[in-house]
Write a protein that holds these residues in place. Structure first.
Motif, PDB file in Angstrom:
ATOM      1  N   LEU A 115      13.025 -59.701  -0.773  1.00  0.00           N
ATOM      2  CA  LEU A 115      13.638 -59.422  -2.137  1.00  0.00           C
ATOM      3  C   LEU A 115      13.611 -58.528  -2.536  1.00  0.00           C
ATOM      4  O   LEU A 115      11.763 -58.275  -2.353  1.00  0.00           O
ATOM      5  CB  LEU A 115      14.015 -60.635  -2.565  1.00  0.00           C
ATOM      6  N   ASP A 116      13.516 -57.248  -2.678  1.00  0.00           N
ATOM      7  CA  ASP A 116      13.151 -56.101  -4.541  1.00  0.00           C
ATOM      8  C   ASP A 116      12.264 -57.308  -5.337  1.00  0.00           C
ATOM      9  O   ASP A 116      13.606 -58.514  -5.782  1.00  0.00           O
ATOM     10  CB  ASP A 116      14.391 -55.592  -4.776  1.00  0.00           C
ATOM     11  N   LEU A 117      10.829 -57.282  -6.551  1.00  0.00           N
ATOM     12  CA  LEU A 117      10.765 -57.875  -7.100  1.00  0.00           C
ATOM     13  C   LEU A 117      12.199 -58.190  -8.154  1.00  0.00           C
ATOM     14  O   LEU A 117      12.173 -58.515  -8.736  1.00  0.00           O
ATOM     15  CB  LEU A 117       9.098 -57.501  -7.244  1.00  0.00           C
ATOM     16  N   ALA A 118      12.147 -57.086  -7.850  1.00  0.00           N
ATOM     17  CA  ALA A 118      13.682 -56.518  -9.777  1.00  0.00           C
ATOM     18  C   ALA A 118      15.279 -58.128  -9.051  1.00  0.00           C
ATOM     19  O   ALA A 118      15.475 -58.350 -10.479  1.00  0.00           O
ATOM     20  CB  ALA A 118      14.353 -55.382  -9.646  1.00  0.00           C
ATOM     21  N   ASP A 119      14.725 -58.310  -8.106  1.00  0.00           N
ATOM     22  CA  ASP A 119      15.408 -59.532  -7.679  1.00  0.00           C
ATOM     23  C   ASP A 119      15.604 -60.263  -8.526  1.00  0.00           C
ATOM     24  O   ASP A 119      16.713 -61.539  -8.654  1.00  0.00           O
ATOM     25  CB  ASP A 119      16.327 -59.449  -6.134  1.00  0.00           C
ATOM     26  N   LEU A 120      14.473 -60.675  -8.998  1.00  0.00           N
ATOM     27  CA  LEU A 120      14.046 -62.191  -9.900  1.00  0.00           C
ATOM     28  C   LEU A 120      14.057 -61.851 -10.764  1.00  0.00           C
ATOM     29  O   LEU A 120      13.765 -63.295 -11.775  1.00  0.00           O
ATOM     30  CB  LEU A 120      12.717 -62.874  -9.424  1.00  0.00           C
ATOM     31  N   ALA A 121      14.452 -60.536 -11.367  1.00  0.00           N
ATOM     32  CA  ALA A 121      14.655 -60.369 -13.498  1.00  0.00           C
ATOM     33  C   ALA A 121      14.709 -61.336 -14.204  1.00  0.00           C
ATOM     34  O   ALA A 121      14.116 -62.243 -15.310  1.00  0.00           O
ATOM     35  CB  ALA A 121      14.475 -59.564 -12.794  1.00  0.00           C
ATOM     36  N   GLY A 122      16.148 -61.876 -13.685  1.00  0.00           N
ATOM     37  CA  GLY A 122      17.320 -62.067 -14.207  1.00  0.00           C
ATOM     38  C   GLY A 122      17.082 -64.060 -14.137  1.00  0.00           C
ATOM     39  O   GLY A 122      17.333 -64.928 -15.125  1.00  0.00           O
ATOM     40  N   GLU A 123      15.796 -63.949 -13.295  1.00  0.00           N
ATOM     41  CA  GLU A 123      15.844 -65.961 -13.255  1.00  0.00           C
ATOM     42  C   GLU A 123      14.471 -66.766 -13.691  1.00  0.00           C
ATOM     43  O   GLU A 123      13.370 -65.909 -14.491  1.00  0.00           O
ATOM     44  CB  GLU A 123      14.481 -65.747 -11.825  1.00  0.00           C
ATOM     45  N   PRO A 124      14.949 -67.319 -14.443  1.00  0.00           N
ATOM     46  CA  PRO A 124      13.449 -68.583 -14.787  1.00  0.00           C
ATOM     47  C   PRO A 124      12.151 -68.379 -13.772  1.00  0.00           C
ATOM     48  O   PRO A 124      12.210 -68.922 -12.478  1.00  0.00           O
ATOM     49  CB  PRO A 124      13.841 -69.356 -15.305  1.00  0.00           C
ATOM     50  N   TRP A 125      11.077 -68.459 -14.566  1.00  0.00           N
ATOM     51  CA  TRP A 125      10.433 -68.313 -13.930  1.00  0.00           C
ATOM     52  C   TRP A 125       9.395 -69.415 -13.770  1.00  0.00           C
ATOM     53  O   TRP A 125       9.040 -70.323 -14.807  1.00  0.00           O
ATOM     54  CB  TRP A 125       8.828 -67.519 -13.857  1.00  0.00           C
ATOM     55  N   VAL A 126       8.751 -69.573 -12.260  1.00  0.00           N
ATOM     56  CA  VAL A 126       7.727 -71.219 -12.373  1.00  0.00           C
ATOM     57  C   VAL A 126       6.090 -70.700 -12.742  1.00  0.00           C
ATOM     58  O   VAL A 126       6.152 -70.164 -11.462  1.00  0.00           O
ATOM     59  CB  VAL A 126       7.895 -71.804 -11.524  1.00  0.00           C
ATOM     60  N   LEU A 164       1.867 -60.432 -12.660  1.00  0.00           N
ATOM     61  CA  LEU A 164       3.043 -60.041 -14.371  1.00  0.00           C
ATOM     62  C   LEU A 164       2.703 -58.303 -13.734  1.00  0.00           C
ATOM     63  O   LEU A 164       3.112 -56.840 -13.767  1.00  0.00           O
ATOM     64  CB  LEU A 164       1.528 -59.775 -15.248  1.00  0.00           C
ATOM     65  N   ASP A 165       1.384 -57.118 -13.340  1.00  0.00           N
ATOM     66  CA  ASP A 165       1.250 -56.195 -12.351  1.00  0.00           C
ATOM     67  C   ASP A 165       2.147 -55.359 -12.471  1.00  0.00           C
ATOM     68  O   ASP A 165       2.889 -54.509 -12.138  1.00  0.00           O
ATOM     69  CB  ASP A 165      -0.028 -55.584 -11.987  1.00  0.00           C
ATOM     70  N   ALA A 166       2.912 -56.222 -11.302  1.00  0.00           N
ATOM     71  CA  ALA A 166       3.495 -56.048 -10.316  1.00  0.00           C
ATOM     72  C   ALA A 166       4.780 -55.949 -10.835  1.00  0.00           C
ATOM     73  O   ALA A 166       6.358 -55.155 -10.694  1.00  0.00           O
ATOM     74  CB  ALA A 166       3.607 -56.744  -9.629  1.00  0.00           C
ATOM     75  N   CYS A 167       5.401 -56.840 -11.048  1.00  0.00           N
ATOM     76  CA  CYS A 167       6.787 -57.190 -12.324  1.00  0.00           C
ATOM     77  C   CYS A 167       6.447 -56.188 -13.336  1.00  0.00           C
ATOM     78  O   CYS A 167       7.464 -55.797 -13.143  1.00  0.00           O
ATOM     79  CB  CYS A 167       6.551 -58.170 -13.012  1.00  0.00           C
ATOM     80  N   ALA A 168       5.335 -55.474 -14.077  1.00  0.00           N
ATOM     81  CA  ALA A 168       5.761 -54.704 -15.178  1.00  0.00           C
ATOM     82  C   ALA A 168       6.237 -53.478 -13.888  1.00  0.00           C
ATOM     83  O   ALA A 168       7.153 -52.456 -14.694  1.00  0.00           O
ATOM     84  CB  ALA A 168       3.643 -54.869 -15.739  1.00  0.00           C
ATOM     85  N   GLU A 203       5.351 -55.326  -3.344  1.00  0.00           N
ATOM     86  CA  GLU A 203       4.396 -56.381  -2.723  1.00  0.00           C
ATOM     87  C   GLU A 203       3.512 -56.474  -3.865  1.00  0.00           C
ATOM     88  O   GLU A 203       2.750 -56.136  -3.923  1.00  0.00           O
ATOM     89  CB  GLU A 203       4.656 -56.471  -0.980  1.00  0.00           C
ATOM     90  N   PRO A 204       3.225 -57.561  -4.159  1.00  0.00           N
ATOM     91  CA  PRO A 204       2.251 -58.592  -5.501  1.00  0.00           C
ATOM     92  C   PRO A 204       1.226 -58.618  -3.885  1.00  0.00           C
ATOM     93  O   PRO A 204       1.307 -59.294  -2.770  1.00  0.00           O
ATOM     94  CB  PRO A 204       2.971 -59.418  -6.092  1.00  0.00           C
ATOM     95  N   VAL A 205       0.362 -58.375  -4.516  1.00  0.00           N
ATOM     96  CA  VAL A 205      -1.195 -58.962  -3.602  1.00  0.00           C
ATOM     97  C   VAL A 205      -2.217 -58.643  -4.313  1.00  0.00           C
ATOM     98  O   VAL A 205      -2.730 -58.086  -5.602  1.00  0.00           O
ATOM     99  CB  VAL A 205      -1.845 -57.278  -2.820  1.00  0.00           C
ATOM    100  N   ARG A 206      -3.320 -60.227  -3.880  1.00  0.00           N
ATOM    101  CA  ARG A 206      -4.381 -60.336  -4.624  1.00  0.00           C
ATOM    102  C   ARG A 206      -5.042 -59.972  -3.484  1.00  0.00           C
ATOM    103  O   ARG A 206      -5.358 -60.185  -2.623  1.00  0.00           O
ATOM    104  CB  ARG A 206      -4.656 -61.400  -5.503  1.00  0.00           C
ATOM    105  N   ALA A 207      -6.682 -59.169  -3.638  1.00  0.00           N
ATOM    106  CA  ALA A 207      -7.704 -58.412  -3.362  1.00  0.00           C
ATOM    107  C   ALA A 207      -8.050 -60.141  -3.002  1.00  0.00           C
ATOM    108  O   ALA A 207      -9.515 -59.914  -4.113  1.00  0.00           O
ATOM    109  CB  ALA A 207      -8.061 -57.478  -3.390  1.00  0.00           C
ATOM    110  N   ILE A 208      -8.992 -60.601  -1.579  1.00  0.00           N
ATOM    111  CA  ILE A 208     -10.306 -61.596  -2.184  1.00  0.00           C
ATOM    112  C   ILE A 208     -11.343 -60.752  -1.183  1.00  0.00           C
ATOM    113  O   ILE A 208     -11.282 -60.178  -0.804  1.00  0.00           O
ATOM    114  CB  ILE A 208      -9.445 -62.603  -1.430  1.00  0.00           C
ATOM    115  N   HIS A 209     -12.298 -61.416  -2.417  1.00  0.00           N
ATOM    116  CA  HIS A 209     -13.988 -60.663  -1.782  1.00  0.00           C
ATOM    117  C   HIS A 209     -14.152 -61.227  -1.983  1.00  0.00           C
ATOM    118  O   HIS A 209     -14.299 -62.586  -2.898  1.00  0.00           O
ATOM    119  CB  HIS A 209     -13.971 -59.601  -2.816  1.00  0.00           C
TER     120      HIS A 209
END
Length: 311
Positions: free
Chosen positions: A184-195, A208-212, A264-270
């Motif tokens: 999926l392109d992240l923008a495909d989820l723009a009009g969906e309700p989110w959990v 949130l940064d990826a969605c922005a 692609e949203p990513v969280r960096a674990i350190h």
């Protein structure tokens, strides 16, 4: 406090039976031995040796101190050996803090590997404070904490060692129209309700940064602060969610998981460690075990295949 060196000299005299024998064993002159014994007698306020033919023998006090000198020498040897083990990373203790998904997928296998190589190192394992995961390390209460890299990553006296990048996946209700797409392109989820699946902090910031970057802000219909609960809400048809791959070790049977791109949203674990503790070999060994575990892939949320996690 009695002088340890003088106790050792007295023991050599008692063992050898004469001042000259003690001098030979210690590699010094008889005069030096006599001076050390005389100083010890002055220190204790009592005679420690008495003449016995051509040699000497200990008084009751001398015999007592000679016995204690044996114990002291053994303890010093043990202390030296223990210090050598500590400096070589063969012993010691470590306090480690982690968050839930990293604990299951990363810490557990890394600790198992570490213990096989370092069975004498004591480990205190516990959860981080979700409000301030760096506090224990900065305050000296923990040697290492696993954290998601915060926006403000510069902390005086602290070093963050990158372990892996944990990508987010789209979690959809079974039968959702978007589930027909492999990626999926992240923008495909723009009009969906989110959990919502994240509490405020660096993980939610990554989402949130990826969605922005994709040009929208998600509309949250439901808030949840853990991944299993979020999946349950998605399975019930209340919305879609983004969940990191390490949080999808056991996907809910009522959801479909898909990759996300652009971006692609990513969280960096350190691994967070204090600069003052970085030179400890035992801590370096644990960081190595964590990096090797991360480099080999940890966890799976897509058909049982572990992701390739970058260092």
């Amino acid at each position: 406090m009695l002088d340890v060196r003088r106790l050792q000299v007295l023991r050599a005299v008692v063992t050898g039976g004469s001042v000259s024998a003690a001098a030979t064993a210690l590699g010094c002159t008889p005069s030096a031995v006599s001076q050390q014994v005389a100083a010890l007698e002055k220190e204790t306020g009592t005679a420690l040796l008495e003449r016995a033919g051509r040699g000497v023998r200990p008084t009751a006090a001398g015999h007592l101190l000679a016995e204690h000198a044996v114990v002291v020498e053994r303890q010093l040897a043990e202390a030296g050996a223990a210090l050598a083990d500590l400096l070589a990373g063969r012993s010691g203790s470590l306090t480690v803090r982690y968050f839930a998904t990293a604990g299951a997928a990363l810490v557990a296998p890394a600790v198992a590997a570490f213990r096989r190589e370092h069975p004498r190192v004591r480990l205190d394992l516990g959860m981080t404070d979700p409000e301030d995961p760096l506090r224990d390390v900065l305050g000296g209460g923990a040697d290492l904490a696993l954290v998601v890299r915060p926006h403000r990553s510069e902390h005086r006296g602290l070093r963050l060692v990158h372990l892996l990048d944990d990508p987010y996946r789209a979690v959809l209700p079974k039968g959702h129209p978007l589930g027909t797409k492999r990626v999926l392109d992240l923008a495909d989820l723009a009009g969906e309700p989110w959990v919502g699946s994240e509490r405020p902090g660096p993980c939610l910031d990554a989402v949130l940064d990826a969605c922005a970057a994709a040009g929208f802000r998600p509309g949250f219909a439901v808030d949840s602060e853990d991944y299993p609960t979020a999946q349950g809400f998605v399975a019930a048809g209340l919305g879609v969610a983004l969940v990191p791959l390490l949080g999808l070790a056991r996907p809910h049977p009522g959801v479909t998981v898909r990759k996300v791109r652009t971006p692609e949203p990513v969280r960096a674990i350190h691994a967070a460690v204090r600069d003052s503790a970085r030179s400890r070999p035992v801590l370096a060994h644990l960081v190595t075990a964590l990096r090797e575990t991360a480099g080999g892939g940890a966890g799976s949320g897509e058909g049982g295949r572990g992701p390739r996690l970058s260092r």
